[in-house]
Write an enzyme that holds these catalytic residues in place. Structure first.
Site, PDB file in Angstrom:
ATOM      1  N   ASN A   1      -1.170   1.815   5.926  1.00 30.61           N
ATOM      2  CA  ASN A   1      -0.328   0.824   5.253  1.00 30.61           C
ATOM      3  C   ASN A   1       0.172  -0.133   6.338  1.00 30.61           C
ATOM      4  O   ASN A   1       0.791   0.325   7.291  1.00 30.61           O
ATOM      5  CB  ASN A   1       0.836   1.575   4.577  1.00 30.61           C
ATOM      6  CG  ASN A   1       1.977   0.669   4.145  1.00 30.61           C
ATOM      7  OD1 ASN A   1       3.097   1.114   4.034  1.00 30.61           O
ATOM      8  ND2 ASN A   1       1.709  -0.581   3.899  1.00 30.61           N
TER       9      ASN A   1
ATOM     10  N   CYS B   1       0.849  -1.189   0.000  1.00 27.87           N
ATOM     11  CA  CYS B   1       0.000   0.000   0.000  1.00 27.87           C
ATOM     12  C   CYS B   1       0.883   1.237   0.000  1.00 27.87           C
ATOM     13  O   CYS B   1       1.944   1.270   0.609  1.00 27.87           O
ATOM     14  CB  CYS B   1      -0.941   0.078   1.194  1.00 27.87           C
ATOM     15  SG  CYS B   1      -2.021  -1.323   1.373  1.00 27.87           S
TER      16      CYS B   1
ATOM     17  N   HIS C   1      14.999 -36.174 -11.568  1.00 27.04           N
ATOM     18  CA  HIS C   1      14.247 -36.652 -10.410  1.00 27.04           C
ATOM     19  C   HIS C   1      12.839 -36.074 -10.350  1.00 27.04           C
ATOM     20  O   HIS C   1      12.276 -35.939  -9.276  1.00 27.04           O
ATOM     21  CB  HIS C   1      15.028 -36.330  -9.122  1.00 27.04           C
ATOM     22  CG  HIS C   1      16.385 -36.950  -9.127  1.00 27.04           C
ATOM     23  ND1 HIS C   1      16.587 -38.286  -8.881  1.00 27.04           N
ATOM     24  CD2 HIS C   1      17.599 -36.422  -9.406  1.00 27.04           C
ATOM     25  CE1 HIS C   1      17.876 -38.550  -8.992  1.00 27.04           C
ATOM     26  NE2 HIS C   1      18.519 -37.441  -9.307  1.00 27.04           N
TER      27      HIS C   1
ATOM     28  N   ARG D   1       3.444  -0.093  -5.069  1.00 27.65           N
ATOM     29  CA  ARG D   1       3.222  -0.677  -3.749  1.00 27.65           C
ATOM     30  C   ARG D   1       1.878  -1.405  -3.662  1.00 27.65           C
ATOM     31  O   ARG D   1       1.554  -2.003  -2.624  1.00 27.65           O
ATOM     32  CB  ARG D   1       3.282   0.407  -2.675  1.00 27.65           C
ATOM     33  CG  ARG D   1       4.581   1.189  -2.667  1.00 27.65           C
ATOM     34  CD  ARG D   1       4.563   2.253  -1.611  1.00 27.65           C
ATOM     35  NE  ARG D   1       4.527   1.687  -0.297  1.00 27.65           N
ATOM     36  CZ  ARG D   1       5.583   1.309   0.401  1.00 27.65           C
ATOM     37  NH1 ARG D   1       6.786   1.461  -0.099  1.00 27.65           N
ATOM     38  NH2 ARG D   1       5.458   0.784   1.591  1.00 27.65           N
TER      39      ARG D   1
ATOM     40  N   LYS E   1       5.498  -4.247  -5.178  1.00 25.27           N
ATOM     41  CA  LYS E   1       6.951  -4.169  -5.160  1.00 25.27           C
ATOM     42  C   LYS E   1       7.507  -4.241  -3.749  1.00 25.27           C
ATOM     43  O   LYS E   1       8.533  -4.845  -3.485  1.00 25.27           O
ATOM     44  CB  LYS E   1       7.388  -2.851  -5.811  1.00 25.27           C
ATOM     45  CG  LYS E   1       8.882  -2.692  -5.850  1.00 25.27           C
ATOM     46  CD  LYS E   1       9.356  -2.347  -7.214  1.00 25.27           C
ATOM     47  CE  LYS E   1      10.825  -2.574  -7.387  1.00 25.27           C
ATOM     48  NZ  LYS E   1      11.142  -3.947  -7.793  1.00 25.27           N
TER      49      LYS E   1
ATOM     50  N   GLU F   1      15.783 -17.518 -11.044  1.00 26.31           N
ATOM     51  CA  GLU F   1      15.367 -16.129 -11.244  1.00 26.31           C
ATOM     52  C   GLU F   1      14.697 -15.955 -12.616  1.00 26.31           C
ATOM     53  O   GLU F   1      13.716 -15.224 -12.751  1.00 26.31           O
ATOM     54  CB  GLU F   1      16.579 -15.190 -11.069  1.00 26.31           C
ATOM     55  CG  GLU F   1      16.385 -13.736 -11.447  1.00 26.31           C
ATOM     56  CD  GLU F   1      15.299 -12.988 -10.659  1.00 26.31           C
ATOM     57  OE1 GLU F   1      14.736 -13.545  -9.711  1.00 26.31           O
ATOM     58  OE2 GLU F   1      15.003 -11.837 -11.037  1.00 26.31           O
TER      59      GLU F   1
ATOM     60  N   GLU G   1       6.084 -14.216 -12.867  1.00 24.50           N
ATOM     61  CA  GLU G   1       5.597 -12.946 -12.329  1.00 24.50           C
ATOM     62  C   GLU G   1       4.869 -12.104 -13.366  1.00 24.50           C
ATOM     63  O   GLU G   1       3.838 -11.524 -13.071  1.00 24.50           O
ATOM     64  CB  GLU G   1       6.781 -12.095 -11.842  1.00 24.50           C
ATOM     65  CG  GLU G   1       7.316 -12.444 -10.496  1.00 24.50           C
ATOM     66  CD  GLU G   1       8.471 -11.519 -10.124  1.00 24.50           C
ATOM     67  OE1 GLU G   1       8.449 -10.967  -9.037  1.00 24.50           O
ATOM     68  OE2 GLU G   1       9.413 -11.361 -10.936  1.00 24.50           O
TER      69      GLU G   1
ATOM     70  N   TRP H   1      -2.904  -2.587  -1.632  1.00 24.97           N
ATOM     71  CA  TRP H   1      -2.646  -3.998  -1.917  1.00 24.97           C
ATOM     72  C   TRP H   1      -3.411  -4.748  -0.843  1.00 24.97           C
ATOM     73  O   TRP H   1      -3.082  -4.656   0.344  1.00 24.97           O
ATOM     74  CB  TRP H   1      -1.145  -4.291  -1.850  1.00 24.97           C
ATOM     75  CG  TRP H   1      -0.812  -5.692  -2.287  1.00 24.97           C
ATOM     76  CD1 TRP H   1      -0.613  -6.121  -3.555  1.00 24.97           C
ATOM     77  CD2 TRP H   1      -0.636  -6.846  -1.444  1.00 24.97           C
ATOM     78  NE1 TRP H   1      -0.334  -7.475  -3.566  1.00 24.97           N
ATOM     79  CE2 TRP H   1      -0.344  -7.945  -2.280  1.00 24.97           C
ATOM     80  CE3 TRP H   1      -0.703  -7.060  -0.080  1.00 24.97           C
ATOM     81  CZ2 TRP H   1      -0.118  -9.222  -1.796  1.00 24.97           C
ATOM     82  CZ3 TRP H   1      -0.476  -8.338   0.415  1.00 24.97           C
ATOM     83  CH2 TRP H   1      -0.176  -9.402  -0.446  1.00 24.97           C
TER      84      TRP H   1
HETATM   85  C1  G6P Z   1       8.423  -8.375  -3.921  1.00 25.90           C
HETATM   86  C2  G6P Z   1       8.852  -7.844  -5.260  1.00 25.90           C
HETATM   87  C3  G6P Z   1      10.123  -8.550  -5.731  1.00 25.90           C
HETATM   88  C4  G6P Z   1      11.210  -8.430  -4.680  1.00 25.90           C
HETATM   89  C5  G6P Z   1      10.744  -8.916  -3.311  1.00 25.90           C
HETATM   90  C6  G6P Z   1      11.738  -8.568  -2.216  1.00 25.90           C
HETATM   91  O1  G6P Z   1       8.003  -9.679  -4.050  1.00 25.90           O
HETATM   92  O2  G6P Z   1       7.824  -8.016  -6.211  1.00 25.90           O
HETATM   93  O3  G6P Z   1      10.559  -7.977  -6.943  1.00 25.90           O
HETATM   94  O4  G6P Z   1      12.314  -9.179  -5.082  1.00 25.90           O
HETATM   95  O5  G6P Z   1       9.502  -8.290  -2.967  1.00 25.90           O
HETATM   96  O6  G6P Z   1      11.811  -7.182  -2.078  1.00 25.90           O
HETATM   97  P1  G6P Z   1      13.067  -6.411  -1.547  1.00 25.90           P
HETATM   98  O7  G6P Z   1      12.679  -4.975  -1.628  1.00 25.90           O
HETATM   99  O8  G6P Z   1      13.273  -6.861  -0.141  1.00 25.90           O
HETATM  100  O9  G6P Z   1      14.212  -6.741  -2.405  1.00 25.90           O
END
Ligand code: G6P
Length: 612
Positions: free
Chosen positions: A99, A2, A508, A27, A607, A485, A492, A73
């Protein structure tokens, strides 16, 4: 999660708040809302959907010099209109944006229901504002005293803004666990979850600490703590530039951030490699050099892509410095009663520096006496302020929800830490040190080359696979976390189910999924395990799987059996994640675009995850 904004001053705060909320949409974007004064009364406009939808709802003629807003959010309650913020208290005397999460909202709600309170939404936030209203009328305290009293009864993480019908000149704000920063203008104040909404107007900022409440009017700001101590505000000068948080001609933030990676690596490495003296200059590391010398292990914690950068770091630090490294999801680490020794070093990887689980994991490690080290991208963030020492990645603001340039910047800092550690532990020869640092200093050129060379090729490949239902990503050694990744990026932003696996482990389980419809992306650039990964590639082809290979320039084995291949420049094994992730990011990006997905704001994600 948020985003919250506030404005108090001479200007019409409504467009300022709307623009601010758009900057904070990373956010959360389930709903958006504003509260301001209209006909001398608190007025709320709110709506499910994006800030642009809210904008349509607002009467263009409305004007208010005191405004607060929210982009959500969803945590408690579905993303529907009634659960959107701001929320009125039952008697509409007060309004709030919030938030975070009020963990004990259920018992508080029960108590309020018994006192006759009725609720319009399913949120924990409405409980908080009703509790404030109840205490306000019961104890006859000022609003800031009331909020201070109320917050002593509340368990959880929050940042809040509260406005009152009785006082159209004041906003009260409070913070505990979720970020909040005040922008200081001339006879005006801006309030936001991060400085991006007010950067255009002022670069003077006050970061509120946990447990602090501020009473803000146009000409006055006073801060007190929940335990009633007066605090003098500390004004910081922000160094961030407005252009850094704009798209700069790119169609999306994510694409801009992918292309910014060479620059962000240069910025992150600048001044940190001193080849003449064979040293790595990292203040955080050097200030804790004795701890590193005495440490028997490093524990890395993080979430999402930051956790994956931590996994890459494990390979690099163990490989170069020969110190054991454990990597943990912050959320698991904090709740599994981990064994932490006083000479452990716990490193948090976090782009935002605000992720709730990572922050709590660090608090736990600190309490248990470990040295806590932060690798963050946001100066002034909660994690960067909590840690004993740390190193900033200088990737610049990352706005696309799916992390890209933060990952490569975190990996580059890991390489620096590994080299510095290898040096003090005498585990690296002069020759190897020079070879790796030379390569590192020019790695941005190879990244740039990869970006330019892959551009069209990857688009073509993406076109072929855009309708896949599943995808498998394989790698060995340091390429294994890169495969993870790559899979995460695809999931995502394109909503295609993807899994990353160590290439050998495929036998496996995942091999059962392989057929002519299943693309497997294999990272096969490193000489040290090339023959093994070649065998894995053949196993896929033998089962009619579609194979997309990331290979080094001039490859003539795997590229021959692959359906599609992408050539990247050769580099040192430990530096290869910096190159190999680029085609994977672009592959996901183009697939997502072709599928019509919103890559900057993928569904259900946010994010900055400031709830557990
Ligand atoms: C969320 C974001 C990711 C990020 C993760 C950790 O899931 O969508 O892109 O890697 O949070 O966030 P940070 O700010 O701790 O790297």
């Amino acid at each position: 999660m948020c985003g919250i904004v506030g404005y108090i001053g001479e200007q019409n705060g409504i467009p300022i708040a709307i623009e601010g909320l758009k900057r904070l949409e990373y956010r959360g974007y389930d709903s958006a809302g504003l509260c301001y004064f209209k006909n001398k009364k608190l007025h709320i406009s709110k709506k499910k959907g994006k800030v642009a939808d809210l904008e349509e709802l607002i009467n263009k003629k409305d004007s208010s010099s005191i405004v607060m807003g929210h982009t959500r959010w969803a945590t408690h309650g579905k993303p529907i209109d009634k659960n959107a913020h701001p929320h009125f208290s039952m008697n509409k005397k007060l309004a709030i944006v919030h938030n975070g999460i009020i963990e004990n909202y259920d018992s508080l709600k029960e108590g309020l229901i018994q006192k006759g309170y009725k609720f319009r939404s399913d949120t924990d936030t409405e409980v908080l504002i009703n509790l404030i209203e109840y205490i306000h009328s019961d104890l006859k305290l000022s609003l800031s005293e009331t909020i201070q009293q109320t917050l002593t009864q509340v368990v959880g993480a929050f940042s809040i803004l509260v406005m009152s019908n009785e006082d159209p000149e004041t906003i009260i704000i409070a913070k505990n666990g979720s970020p909040l920063v005040i922008g200081v203008g001339k006879e005006e104040y801006y309030i936001a979850s991060d400085p991006s909404p007010f950067l255009k107007y002022t670069k003077k900022a006050i970061y509120l600490d946990d447990g602090e409440i501020a009473e803000i009017s146009r000409n006055k700001l006073s801060i007190l703590t929940i335990d009633q101590k007066i605090k003098s505000p500390v004004i910081k000068q922000l160094t961030m530039e407005l252009e850094e948080i704009e798209k700069g001609g790119y169609e999306t933030f994510m694409l801009k951030e992918i292309y910014e990676q060479p620059k962000s690596i240069v910025d992150t490495l600048r001044g940190r490699i001193l080849q003449e003296t064979q040293t790595i200059k990292l203040r955080g590391f050097n200030e804790s050099i004795e701890n590193f010398k005495n440490s028997k292990r490093i524990i890395i914690v993080g979430c999402g892509t930051s956790w994956l950068a931590g996994l890459v770091a494990e390979y690099i630090i163990e490989g170069l410095a020969k110190l054991p490294v454990e990597v943990e999801y912050a959320s698991e680490f904090r709740y599994r009663d981990p064994v932490i020794y006083k000479n452990d070093i716990v490193i948090a990887f976090s782009q935002s520096g605000e992720t709730a689980d990572t922050l709590s994991a660090l608090k736990l490690a600190k309490e248990k006496g470990a040295l806590v080290y932060g690798i963050c991208n946001v100066v002034g963030s909660s994690i960067s302020r909590l840690v004993n020492v740390g190193t900033f990645t200088h990737a610049g603001p990352e706005i696309g929800v799916a992390s890209t340039k933060a990952f490569t910047a975190q990996v580059s800092v890991s390489i620096l830490i590994a080299l510095a550690l290898a040096k003090i532990k005498n585990n690296i020869s002069k020759n190897d040190f020079n070879q790796i640092t030379n390569e590192l200093k020019s790695i941005h050129q190879k990244m740039q080359f990869t970006l330019s060379k892959c551009r069209d090729n990857i688009k073509e490949i993406a076109k072929k696979y855009k309708n896949a239902k599943n995808a498998l990503y394989l790698g060995r050694g340091v390429s294994f976390p890169v495969a993870l990744e790559g899979a995460l990026k695809l999931k995502e932003i394109s909503y295609i189910h993807a899994e990353g696996y160590p290439a050998a482990e495929m036998k496996h389980g995942p091999i059962a999924l392989i057929d002519e419809n299943m693309p497997t992306i294999i990272i096969a650039t490193n000489r040290r395990n090339y023959e093994k990964i070649f065998a894995n590639a053949q196993e896929i082809k033998a089962r009619n799987g579609k194979l997309i290979a990331i290979v080094s320039e001039g490859d003539n084995q795997i590229s021959k059996i692959a359906d599609d291949f992408i050539e990247v420049p050769k580099t040192n094994y430990y530096l290869s994640p910096l190159i190999n992730i680029i085609p994977l990011q672009l592959f996901s990006y183009h697939i997502a675009k072709m599928r019509g997905c919103n890559v900057d704001q993928p569904r259900n994600l946010a994010k900055s995850v400031t709830v557990e």
